[in-house]
Motif scaffolding. Structure first.
Motif, short mmCIF file in Angstrom:
data_model
loop_
_atom_site.label_atom_id
_atom_site.label_comp_id
_atom_site.label_asym_id
_atom_site.label_seq_id
_atom_site.Cartn_x
_atom_site.Cartn_y
_atom_site.Cartn_z
N ASN A 29 0.78 -1.12 -0.10
CA ASN A 29 0.04 0.05 0.01
C ASN A 29 0.86 1.28 -0.08
OD1 ASN A 29 -2.55 -1.53 0.14
ND2 ASN A 29 -2.21 -1.82 2.27
N LEU A 30 2.19 1.23 -0.87
CA LEU A 30 2.71 2.57 -0.99
C LEU A 30 1.83 3.57 -1.60
CD1 LEU A 30 5.35 3.80 -0.56
CD2 LEU A 30 6.30 2.82 -2.78
N ARG A 31 1.94 4.77 -1.00
CA ARG A 31 1.37 5.86 -1.79
C ARG A 31 1.93 6.91 -1.38
NH1 ARG A 31 -3.41 3.15 0.82
NH2 ARG A 31 -4.58 2.18 -0.87
N GLU A 32 1.97 7.98 -2.46
CA GLU A 32 2.45 9.30 -2.43
C GLU A 32 1.34 10.09 -2.11
OE1 GLU A 32 4.73 12.02 -5.54
OE2 GLU A 32 5.54 10.12 -5.46
N GLY A 33 1.36 11.44 -1.37
CA GLY A 33 0.69 12.20 -0.67
C GLY A 33 1.03 13.60 -0.71
N ALA A 34 0.21 14.30 -0.02
CA ALA A 34 0.80 15.79 0.02
C ALA A 34 1.78 15.91 1.39
CB ALA A 34 -0.62 16.60 0.53
N PRO A 35 2.52 16.96 1.32
CA PRO A 35 3.45 17.26 2.57
C PRO A 35 2.69 17.34 3.62
CG PRO A 35 3.48 19.11 1.05
CD PRO A 35 2.67 17.83 0.42
N PHE A 36 3.25 17.07 4.69
CA PHE A 36 2.72 17.34 6.20
C PHE A 36 3.20 18.94 6.76
CE2 PHE A 36 3.80 12.83 6.55
CZ PHE A 36 2.57 12.21 6.39
N THR A 37 4.18 19.31 6.24
CA THR A 37 4.79 20.87 6.60
C THR A 37 5.10 21.55 5.34
OG1 THR A 37 7.14 20.16 6.84
CG2 THR A 37 5.75 19.68 8.67
N PRO A 38 5.31 22.75 5.59
CA PRO A 38 5.92 23.56 4.45
C PRO A 38 7.30 23.19 3.86
CG PRO A 38 5.06 25.17 6.17
CD PRO A 38 4.91 23.60 6.70
N HIS A 39 7.91 22.62 4.86
CA HIS A 39 9.34 22.26 4.61
C HIS A 39 9.47 20.82 3.80
CE1 HIS A 39 10.94 25.29 6.90
NE2 HIS A 39 10.15 25.20 8.16
N GLN A 40 8.35 20.58 3.44
CA GLN A 40 8.29 19.26 2.65
C GLN A 40 7.67 19.29 1.25
OE1 GLN A 40 6.08 16.80 5.41
NE2 GLN A 40 7.88 16.32 6.79
N VAL A 41 8.06 18.53 0.32
CA VAL A 41 7.55 18.57 -1.03
C VAL A 41 6.40 17.25 -1.30
CG1 VAL A 41 9.37 16.94 -1.86
CG2 VAL A 41 8.23 18.48 -3.26
N LYS A 42 6.54 16.41 -0.46
CA LYS A 42 5.50 15.34 -0.64
C LYS A 42 5.59 14.43 0.53
CE LYS A 42 8.46 12.39 -3.39
NZ LYS A 42 8.39 11.47 -4.76
N SER A 43 4.75 13.34 0.62
CA SER A 43 4.88 12.41 1.87
C SER A 43 4.56 11.09 1.28
CB SER A 43 3.75 12.63 2.79
OG SER A 43 2.45 12.55 2.10
#
Length: 154
Positions: free
Chosen positions: A132-146
């Motif tokens: 279930n590997l999924r790419e998502g939105a960042p958690f903080t402004p210092h991140q590009v994705k999650s």
């Protein structure tokens, strides 16, 4: 080289802070984070497991795992020192940690760390026991994705 892990103890706060300073300069250069204060916070939280990453007898980095409710985990911080990168040490350390804690994981990917997205995308896609590997939105402004994923028993 053989990669091993050991716990970072609260009495090692100063040593840990010396690695957090260049880490934060790399992953969140605009954030105002005091490395010594942050080291103390991380090493004294009951929901954090902090690891040194060793290659043979040399300390080459660290990893911070945040233990979330319902047996979930987050790779909160992860660093292999630049001198020791591109040798497979980070891949091996990440696999050791992830396989130690089967279950649900999440992690944010730094916007400023050039190799982080490629490293984690590759590492996670190569693990045989990831689901279930999924790419998502960042958690903080210092991140590009999650990424979110599940580690099954190896």
């Amino acid at each position: 080289m053989s990669v091993t892990l050991s716990l970072i103890l609260p009495r090692e706060r100063g040593r840990f802070a010396t690695l957090l300073a260049p880490y934060f300069a790399e992953v969140a250069p605009t954030a105002r984070i005091d490395p010594s204060e942050r080291a103390g916070q991380l090493l004294n939280r009951k929901d954090v497991t902090a690891f040194w990453i060793h290659a043979d007898a040399t300390r080459v980095g660290f990893a911070i795992v945040l233990n979330l409710p319902d047996d979930r985990r987050e790779f909160s911080e992860f660093m292999v020192l630049p001198l020791h990168r591109r040798k497979g040490l980070g891949m091996e350390a990440a696999a050791l940690i992830l396989n130690e804690f089967p279950g649900f994981w999440r992690m944010g990917i730094s916007r400023h760390s050039i190799g982080a997205a490629a490293f984690w995308g590759t590492r996670l896609s190569l693990m045989p026991n990831i689901a279930n590997l999924r790419e998502g939105a960042p958690f903080t402004p210092h991140q590009v994705k999650s990424f979110t994923f599940e580690i099954t028993d190896p």
